[in-house]
Design a protein around this motif. Structure first.
Motif, PDB file in Angstrom:
ATOM      1  N   GLN A 181      -4.574   9.424   4.716  1.00 32.81           N
ATOM      2  CA  GLN A 181      -3.853   8.518   3.811  1.00 32.81           C
ATOM      3  C   GLN A 181      -4.366   8.799   2.419  1.00 32.81           C
ATOM      4  N   PRO A 241      -2.741   2.832  -3.880  1.00 33.91           N
ATOM      5  CA  PRO A 241      -3.184   3.841  -2.905  1.00 33.91           C
ATOM      6  C   PRO A 241      -4.366   3.366  -2.069  1.00 33.91           C
ATOM      7  N   ASN A 256       1.674   8.205  15.532  1.00 32.94           N
ATOM      8  CA  ASN A 256       1.397   8.899  16.790  1.00 32.94           C
ATOM      9  C   ASN A 256      -0.061   8.704  17.180  1.00 32.94           C
ATOM     10  N   LYS A 257      -0.429   9.299  18.283  1.00 29.13           N
ATOM     11  CA  LYS A 257      -1.757   9.009  18.826  1.00 29.13           C
ATOM     12  C   LYS A 257      -2.863   9.432  17.873  1.00 29.13           C
ATOM     13  N   LYS A 258      -2.633  10.523  17.165  1.00 25.72           N
ATOM     14  CA  LYS A 258      -3.661  10.986  16.250  1.00 25.72           C
ATOM     15  C   LYS A 258      -3.772  10.069  15.037  1.00 25.72           C
ATOM     16  N   MET A 259      -2.651   9.476  14.633  1.00 24.53           N
ATOM     17  CA  MET A 259      -2.634   8.622  13.446  1.00 24.53           C
ATOM     18  C   MET A 259      -3.042   7.196  13.765  1.00 24.53           C
ATOM     19  N   MET A 279       0.843  -1.185   0.000  1.00 25.49           N
ATOM     20  CA  MET A 279       0.000   0.000   0.000  1.00 25.49           C
ATOM     21  C   MET A 279       0.887   1.248   0.000  1.00 25.49           C
ATOM     22  N   THR A 280       0.502   2.270  -0.759  1.00 25.53           N
ATOM     23  CA  THR A 280       1.220   3.546  -0.734  1.00 25.53           C
ATOM     24  C   THR A 280       0.909   4.209   0.594  1.00 25.53           C
ATOM     25  N   PHE A 281       1.759   4.000   1.521  1.00 25.37           N
ATOM     26  CA  PHE A 281       1.413   4.415   2.877  1.00 25.37           C
ATOM     27  C   PHE A 281       2.659   4.982   3.531  1.00 25.37           C
ATOM     28  N   GLY A 282       2.998   6.181   3.151  1.00 29.77           N
ATOM     29  CA  GLY A 282       4.196   6.795   3.699  1.00 29.77           C
ATOM     30  C   GLY A 282       3.836   7.665   4.878  1.00 29.77           C
ATOM     31  N   LEU A 283       4.542   7.485   5.969  1.00 21.63           N
ATOM     32  CA  LEU A 283       4.283   8.335   7.128  1.00 21.63           C
ATOM     33  C   LEU A 283       5.358   9.402   7.266  1.00 21.63           C
ATOM     34  N   LEU A 306      -7.210   1.543   8.223  1.00 20.88           N
ATOM     35  CA  LEU A 306      -6.605   1.122   6.965  1.00 20.88           C
ATOM     36  C   LEU A 306      -6.307  -0.368   6.984  1.00 20.88           C
ATOM     37  N   PRO A 339      -6.573   6.060  12.204  1.00 23.65           N
ATOM     38  CA  PRO A 339      -6.524   5.854  10.747  1.00 23.65           C
ATOM     39  C   PRO A 339      -5.738   4.607  10.346  1.00 23.65           C
ATOM     40  N   PRO A 343      -4.279  15.052  19.374  1.00 21.71           N
ATOM     41  CA  PRO A 343      -5.607  14.475  19.181  1.00 21.71           C
ATOM     42  C   PRO A 343      -6.691  15.348  19.811  1.00 21.71           C
ATOM     43  N   TYR A 367      -0.922  14.645  12.247  1.00 20.88           N
ATOM     44  CA  TYR A 367      -0.867  13.191  12.137  1.00 20.88           C
ATOM     45  C   TYR A 367       0.559  12.657  12.218  1.00 20.88           C
TER      46      TYR A 367
END
Lengths: 177, 372, 171
Positions: free
Chosen positions: B20, A69, A84-87, A38-42, A94, A90, C157, B48
């Motif tokens: 994403q 994607p 992180n906590k916010k991510m 998956m195109t999943f760049g952090l 995913l 998601p 958050p 994020y």
């Protein structure tokens, strides 16, 4: 008739007409050699992931260059960077959206353990994605080189098929060469 | 703005892009209120990839903070190294040997080249052209080889030290850099032939994403975004640091204020970076690469200090409050794309959604640098 | 909130430590000794040493006026920063202004507010770019920018209830 012939049959012909084992092996071979990440760049590691897919390192030699994607078309989630906590939510969503069978590679120290952002009193970083995802292969480095990511994908292939298809590079020869 | 007036009457809907999404280059999220295909309001949502760099600045010693600089904007990490080195050298009054300054300039400009090359590839990829990415990465890998030979890492450099650089460059690096410049120089006109004159690209960039010079000023936009709006401003010229005053280079400025102008600024900057590197290689003197009197234990005098450098995306400035201990009392990192993106909400009003994504690409975003 | 609950005992400890340090070291005699928070006023600073030319401290109600003056001069707002002076019981809000284009001149405007009631007017009406900076400063320090259009969680958050860059922050 007799025990001798029965034992001979047992070794050469399977007990059932439908041979699931070989089919499974074949499917595993096909899956292992066409992993769609998956195109999943952090973060930083995503650039090395791009490098691995681009001109010099050419991930398509191993059938894993088709970056999708959409999670619904992907087999492999490469967690390339800090979560992180916010991510967190998601990423969970995913992962749940990916169709089975699916695998996870934790790329880089942040995804493995929080990496350089783990310190006493930190308030925002998840210390390792294995706390909420089933990680199959860990690729250490900050960031790992593209070769390391390719090796991680080969390790995952080995995990899927049970055999190593490509020769393993020994560290000694790599240093001398 | 008749469009906006109409939108009050018509039915609008909300669209969520990200975190994403392939067009946002990372984990940026944009909440968009749409009226059909047109944007009524696009609000970026950050955080994020917030990684507490400013907090770490407060509980790490001055030297321990070095690795963070490589991980802020990982595409122009050496420029960020330069900012931090300059900050503490200003605070402590450390003299840097001339050779070290030249090495700094050479590595920063190489870093800027690879950043722009990657942007070029990824930006065209956003617009639907896949091939330029491969060309750009091919060149970029050459730069990474050169930088790896002196810094030891490919991406997240931690090469500078207070009062110099970590180690000296060798002859292989110098000859390799010269050979690389000879190789890259004819490539840029080829990129222009391949991409710039393309009708589809022109349709997507020309007169799209208009940002006036005054809007840039109000929002604090810097770098190629500002220079694409007709303002001749470059920290390397306007607030000279290091040995930039001794080098002859131009600041590319375009007055069209659209996405194409920003594209052209970056393409021209590559040429200027090559000029800088060539001159710096010629002028580089022999000598030490680290200040001999650089103190081992750093305790800058009380007070606050400010230092700004030109990173690949604009002005990166650091402000630190020192309380004369071995850690910072407060470390503030001002990253360029944070300010550059803050004008997105105003500038994208009334734009087509597909144009807005092309416009976002022309701002050259690096998300971890924004969130810090 | 969570952060302010642990405030009173820690404050005393820090004050003691700080007082002891100042008695011993005393690096810049005059300025530091007389009083911890600086008097309001205008200070010309050495650019080569500090990185800015003019250092102005104002009252919180003069912040917007100062922004308007600098805006009419054609300057741009570079960043807004908060600093937590725990020992003084104050927050400091620092605004950096500079020219983009033209001459090199950097101005720092700072103001101090009480830690218990950190209210300062917003300058996001004058400089649109201050919107995000102030929102971030509110989020990380809990400094209330009066009149700000959108003081919501930004980098952290939505459900978090702490101000991580306060000096007495403990998770």
């Amino acid at each position: 008739m007799g025990t001798e012939s029965i034992s001979g049959i047992e070794t050469s012909v399977p007990s059932s007409i439908v041979q699931f084992h070989m089919l499974d092996q074949l499917r595993a071979l096909a899956r292992a050699n066409s992993l769609w990440p998956m195109t999943f760049g952090l973060a930083c590691c995503a650039i090395e992931m791009m490098s691995a897919g681009a001109a010099r390192f050419d991930l398509s030699r191993f059938g894993a260059e088709v970056f999708r994607p959409s999670p619904r078309q992907a087999d492999l989630m490469i967690v390339a960077g800090t979560v992180n906590k916010k991510m967190l939510e998601p990423v969970k969503i995913l992962y749940d959206q990916m169709t089975e069978p699916k695998w996870v590679i934790a790329m880089g120290n942040c995804a493995i353990s929080g990496g350089p952002f783990k310190f006493k009193g930190q308030y925002n970083v998840i210390e390792g994605v294995d706390s909420f995802l089933p990680v199959d292969v860990y690729v250490p480095g900050c960031p790992p080189r593209p070769e390391a990511l390719i090796e991680g994908i080969l390790e995952l292939e080995e995990k899927i098929t049970g055999t190593r298809r490509w020769p393993r590079v020994k560290p000694e020869t790599a240093v001398k060469g | 703005m008749t469009l906006l007036a109409q939108s009050q009457l018509q039915e609008t809907f909300e669209l969520n892009i990200g975190p994403q999404h392939p067009a946002t280059h990372g984990v940026l999220r944009v909440k968009v209120i749409m009226d059909g295909e047109y944007i009524v309001k696009a609000e970026p949502v950050l955080g994020y990839i917030h990684r507490m760099h400013e907090k770490m600045g407060e509980n790490r010693t001055w030297n321990q903070f070095w690795p963070n600089l490589g991980r802020l904007d990982y595409l122009s990490a050496i420029a960020y190294n330069h900012g931090y080195a300059g900050l503490l050298e200003r605070a402590m009054g450390i003299e840097v040997p001339e050779r070290a300054e030249y090495i700094r300039v050479i590595t920063v400009e190489l870093n800027r080249l690879q950043s722009h090359l990657l942007w070029f590839g990824a930006f065209i990829l956003d617009l639907g052209g896949f091939t330029p990415l491969m060309y750009a990465f091919d060149e970029r890998e050459q730069i990474l080889d050169l930088l790896e030979s002196v810094t030891g890492s490919r991406l997240t450099y931690c090469y500078f030290r207070f009062g110099g650089v970590y180690n000296d460059v060798d002859d292989d690096f110098i000859t390799g850099t010269r050979a690389f410049i000879k190789r890259l120089r004819p490539q840029i006109p080829m990129y222009h032939d391949l991409v710039t004159k393309n009708v589809i690209l022109m349709e997507r960039l020309v007169d799209i994403g208009h940002i006036s010079a005054d809007m840039c000023r109000k929002y604090g936009a810097t770098g190629p975004v500002l220079r694409g709006s007709g303002v001749n401003f470059d920290i390397r010229k306007n607030e000279p640091y290091s040995v930039y005053p001794e080098l002859d280079f131009d600041v590319p400025v375009y007055h069209e204020c659209d996405s194409m102008a920003r594209y052209m600024v970056r393409m021209d900057e590559m040429e200027q970076s090559m000029r800088i590197i060539e001159q710096a290689l010629d002028k580089m003197p022999d000598g030490p690469v680290k200040a001999e009197k650089a103190p081992k234990i750093l305790k800058p005098p009380k007070g606050d200090y400010h230092f700004a450098v030109e990173a690949a995306r604009g002005t990166f400035s650091m402000r630190t409050v020192s309380d004369a201990t071995n850690t910072s009392y407060r470390m503030r990192l001002r990253s360029p794309t944070y300010s550059n993106l803050s004008l997105f909400e105003e500038a994208s009003r009334g734009m087509l959604l597909s144009d807005a994504l092309a416009f976002m690409g022309s701002l050259d975003l690096v998300i971890p640098e924004m969130d810090r | 909130m969570l952060a302010s609950e642990g405030l009173p005992p820690q404050k005393e400890v820090v004050e003691e430590v700080q007082a002891a340090e100042e008695g011993e070291v005393d690096p810049k005699a005059k300025k530091k000794e007389e009083e911890k928070p600086r008097e309001n006023g205008l200070l010309e600073t050495d650019y080569a040493k500090r990185g800015f030319h003019l250092d102005v401290q104002v009252n919180p109600d003069q912040v917007v006026r100062s922004a308007e003056i600098l805006d009419s001069e054609g300057m741009t707002m570079e960043m807004v920063t908060g600093v937590d002076w725990l020992k003084d019981g104050q927050f400091e809000i620092v605004y950096d202004y500079s020219f983009t284009g033209g001459e090199l001149f950097r101005v720092v405007v700072r103001c101090r507010v009480d830690r218990e009631k950190p209210d300062v007017p917003t300058i996001s009406e004058v400089f649109g770019g201050a919107n995000w900076h102030e929102r971030e400063t509110w989020e990380l320090f809990g400094i209330n920018f009066v009149g700000h259009p959108q003081l919501e969680r930004f980098l952290l958050p939505d459900d978090c209830d702490y101000y991580p860059l306060r000096k007495d922050f403990k998770l």
